[in-house]
Motif scaffolding. Structure first.
Motif, PDB file in Angstrom:
ATOM      1  N   PRO A 108      13.156  -2.757   2.809  1.00  0.00           N
ATOM      2  CA  PRO A 108      12.818  -1.449   3.229  1.00  0.00           C
ATOM      3  C   PRO A 108      11.373  -1.096   3.504  1.00  0.00           C
ATOM      4  O   PRO A 108      10.986  -0.029   4.462  1.00  0.00           O
ATOM      5  CB  PRO A 108      13.227  -0.576   1.975  1.00  0.00           C
ATOM      6  CG  PRO A 108      13.115  -1.420   1.123  1.00  0.00           C
ATOM      7  CD  PRO A 108      13.314  -2.718   1.543  1.00  0.00           C
ATOM      8  N   SER A 109      10.441  -2.004   3.363  1.00  0.00           N
ATOM      9  CA  SER A 109       9.266  -1.576   3.609  1.00  0.00           C
ATOM     10  C   SER A 109       8.060  -2.838   3.848  1.00  0.00           C
ATOM     11  O   SER A 109       8.668  -4.007   3.569  1.00  0.00           O
ATOM     12  CB  SER A 109       8.504  -0.897   2.517  1.00  0.00           C
ATOM     13  OG  SER A 109       8.465  -1.635   1.271  1.00  0.00           O
ATOM     14  N   PRO A 110       7.327  -2.776   4.761  1.00  0.00           N
ATOM     15  CA  PRO A 110       6.345  -4.137   5.081  1.00  0.00           C
ATOM     16  C   PRO A 110       5.564  -4.204   3.648  1.00  0.00           C
ATOM     17  O   PRO A 110       5.480  -3.663   2.597  1.00  0.00           O
ATOM     18  CB  PRO A 110       5.498  -3.621   5.874  1.00  0.00           C
ATOM     19  CG  PRO A 110       5.471  -2.205   6.310  1.00  0.00           C
ATOM     20  CD  PRO A 110       6.835  -1.792   5.438  1.00  0.00           C
ATOM     21  N   THR A 111       4.768  -5.535   3.774  1.00  0.00           N
ATOM     22  CA  THR A 111       3.839  -5.911   2.614  1.00  0.00           C
ATOM     23  C   THR A 111       2.622  -6.126   3.396  1.00  0.00           C
ATOM     24  O   THR A 111       2.531  -6.525   4.587  1.00  0.00           O
ATOM     25  CB  THR A 111       4.455  -7.054   2.149  1.00  0.00           C
ATOM     26  OG1 THR A 111       4.674  -8.017   2.848  1.00  0.00           O
ATOM     27  CG2 THR A 111       5.569  -6.893   1.066  1.00  0.00           C
ATOM     28  N   LYS A 112       1.596  -5.977   2.617  1.00  0.00           N
ATOM     29  CA  LYS A 112       0.210  -6.329   3.026  1.00  0.00           C
ATOM     30  C   LYS A 112      -0.776  -6.700   2.135  1.00  0.00           C
ATOM     31  O   LYS A 112      -0.343  -6.671   0.773  1.00  0.00           O
ATOM     32  CB  LYS A 112      -0.474  -4.897   3.731  1.00  0.00           C
ATOM     33  CG  LYS A 112      -0.835  -3.926   2.444  1.00  0.00           C
ATOM     34  CD  LYS A 112      -1.842  -2.791   3.208  1.00  0.00           C
ATOM     35  CE  LYS A 112      -3.001  -3.578   3.730  1.00  0.00           C
ATOM     36  NZ  LYS A 112      -4.122  -3.952   2.863  1.00  0.00           N
ATOM     37  N   CYS A 113      -1.650  -7.429   2.460  1.00  0.00           N
ATOM     38  CA  CYS A 113      -2.666  -8.057   1.418  1.00  0.00           C
ATOM     39  C   CYS A 113      -3.142  -7.155   0.352  1.00  0.00           C
ATOM     40  O   CYS A 113      -3.820  -6.132   0.902  1.00  0.00           O
ATOM     41  CB  CYS A 113      -3.618  -8.729   2.108  1.00  0.00           C
ATOM     42  SG  CYS A 113      -4.900  -9.616   1.119  1.00  0.00           S
ATOM     43  N   ILE A 114      -3.077  -7.259  -0.995  1.00  0.00           N
ATOM     44  CA  ILE A 114      -3.964  -6.588  -1.853  1.00  0.00           C
ATOM     45  C   ILE A 114      -4.971  -7.085  -2.528  1.00  0.00           C
ATOM     46  O   ILE A 114      -5.514  -6.797  -3.766  1.00  0.00           O
ATOM     47  CB  ILE A 114      -2.592  -5.749  -2.661  1.00  0.00           C
ATOM     48  CG1 ILE A 114      -1.839  -7.103  -3.472  1.00  0.00           C
ATOM     49  CG2 ILE A 114      -1.794  -5.094  -2.081  1.00  0.00           C
ATOM     50  CD1 ILE A 114      -1.109  -6.795  -4.607  1.00  0.00           C
ATOM     51  N   ALA A 115      -5.545  -8.324  -2.029  1.00  0.00           N
ATOM     52  CA  ALA A 115      -6.424  -8.990  -2.511  1.00  0.00           C
ATOM     53  C   ALA A 115      -6.378  -9.374  -3.915  1.00  0.00           C
ATOM     54  O   ALA A 115      -7.086  -9.533  -4.960  1.00  0.00           O
ATOM     55  CB  ALA A 115      -7.917  -8.173  -2.461  1.00  0.00           C
ATOM     56  N   CYS A 116      -5.076  -9.841  -4.174  1.00  0.00           N
ATOM     57  CA  CYS A 116      -4.643 -10.044  -5.736  1.00  0.00           C
ATOM     58  C   CYS A 116      -5.363 -11.678  -5.992  1.00  0.00           C
ATOM     59  O   CYS A 116      -5.385 -11.890  -7.049  1.00  0.00           O
ATOM     60  CB  CYS A 116      -3.064 -10.145  -5.533  1.00  0.00           C
ATOM     61  SG  CYS A 116      -2.356 -11.635  -4.685  1.00  0.00           S
ATOM     62  N   GLY A 117      -5.515 -12.470  -4.981  1.00  0.00           N
ATOM     63  CA  GLY A 117      -6.162 -13.765  -5.363  1.00  0.00           C
ATOM     64  C   GLY A 117      -5.191 -15.080  -5.499  1.00  0.00           C
ATOM     65  O   GLY A 117      -5.384 -16.274  -5.891  1.00  0.00           O
ATOM     66  N   ILE A 118      -3.829 -14.804  -5.225  1.00  0.00           N
ATOM     67  CA  ILE A 118      -2.833 -15.845  -5.370  1.00  0.00           C
ATOM     68  C   ILE A 118      -3.126 -16.821  -4.475  1.00  0.00           C
ATOM     69  O   ILE A 118      -2.875 -18.250  -4.716  1.00  0.00           O
ATOM     70  CB  ILE A 118      -1.551 -15.054  -5.523  1.00  0.00           C
ATOM     71  CG1 ILE A 118      -1.148 -14.292  -6.660  1.00  0.00           C
ATOM     72  CG2 ILE A 118      -0.345 -16.308  -5.186  1.00  0.00           C
ATOM     73  CD1 ILE A 118       0.285 -13.657  -6.715  1.00  0.00           C
ATOM     74  N   CYS A 119      -3.116 -16.551  -3.160  1.00  0.00           N
ATOM     75  CA  CYS A 119      -3.560 -17.539  -2.152  1.00  0.00           C
ATOM     76  C   CYS A 119      -4.783 -18.440  -2.734  1.00  0.00           C
ATOM     77  O   CYS A 119      -4.917 -19.439  -2.154  1.00  0.00           O
ATOM     78  CB  CYS A 119      -3.682 -16.881  -0.943  1.00  0.00           C
ATOM     79  SG  CYS A 119      -4.905 -15.743  -0.541  1.00  0.00           S
TER      80      CYS A 119
END
Length: 140
Positions: A108-119
């Motif tokens: 239902p909605s897009p996603t964007k980077c939240i600077a979580c650091g998983i990558c």
């Protein structure tokens, strides 16, 4: 301001572990194509063994394009998407200059980077880091 940044691009091996980690964080356990659903993109170039990494620089263009007010900037300077307010118009996806706001067709909605650091944690070569610049921080 908190954002994802590239520390050592020359160390990138094009393993795509960062992309897979990002996509898995947002779409846990689903069968997906990581490059289509990751908020970070490792791109090949015309030069062999040279890559570009597209990341969200927290520029705010997505927020300005969102007529529903679903994308706002938090105290750390990160633009976040409130899925409850999102009307799924796709304007944020269209306006993103780095094409790192992604939208799965069945969501239902897009996603964007939240600077979580998983990558960052997933990268075996230490190519990425979370940059925190106090000078650019948003006052809460």
């Amino acid at each position: 301001m908190k954002k994802l940044a590239v520390k050592d691009l020359s160390a990138c091996m094009f393993c795509l572990t960062c992309e897979n980690a990002c996509a898995q964080a947002f779409y846990k356990g689903e069968n997906f194509q990581a490059q289509d659903l990751s908020c970070i993109h490792v791109l090949g170039t015309d030069t062999p063994n040279k890559f570009k990494i597209a990341t969200c620089v927290q520029c705010g263009k997505c927020s300005k394009s969102c007529e529903a007010g679903a994308i706002t900037q938090n105290a750390q300077g990160v633009y976040t998407l409130n899925k409850k307010l999102c009307v799924n118009c796709g304007k944020c996806v269209e306006v993103c200059p780095f094409k790192v706001i992604v939208h799965a067709k069945d969501k239902p909605s897009p996603t964007k980077c939240i600077a979580c650091g998983i990558c960052v944690k997933a990268c075996p070569q230490g190519v990425l880091y979370i940059k925190e610049d106090a000078k650019e921080a948003v006052s809460a």
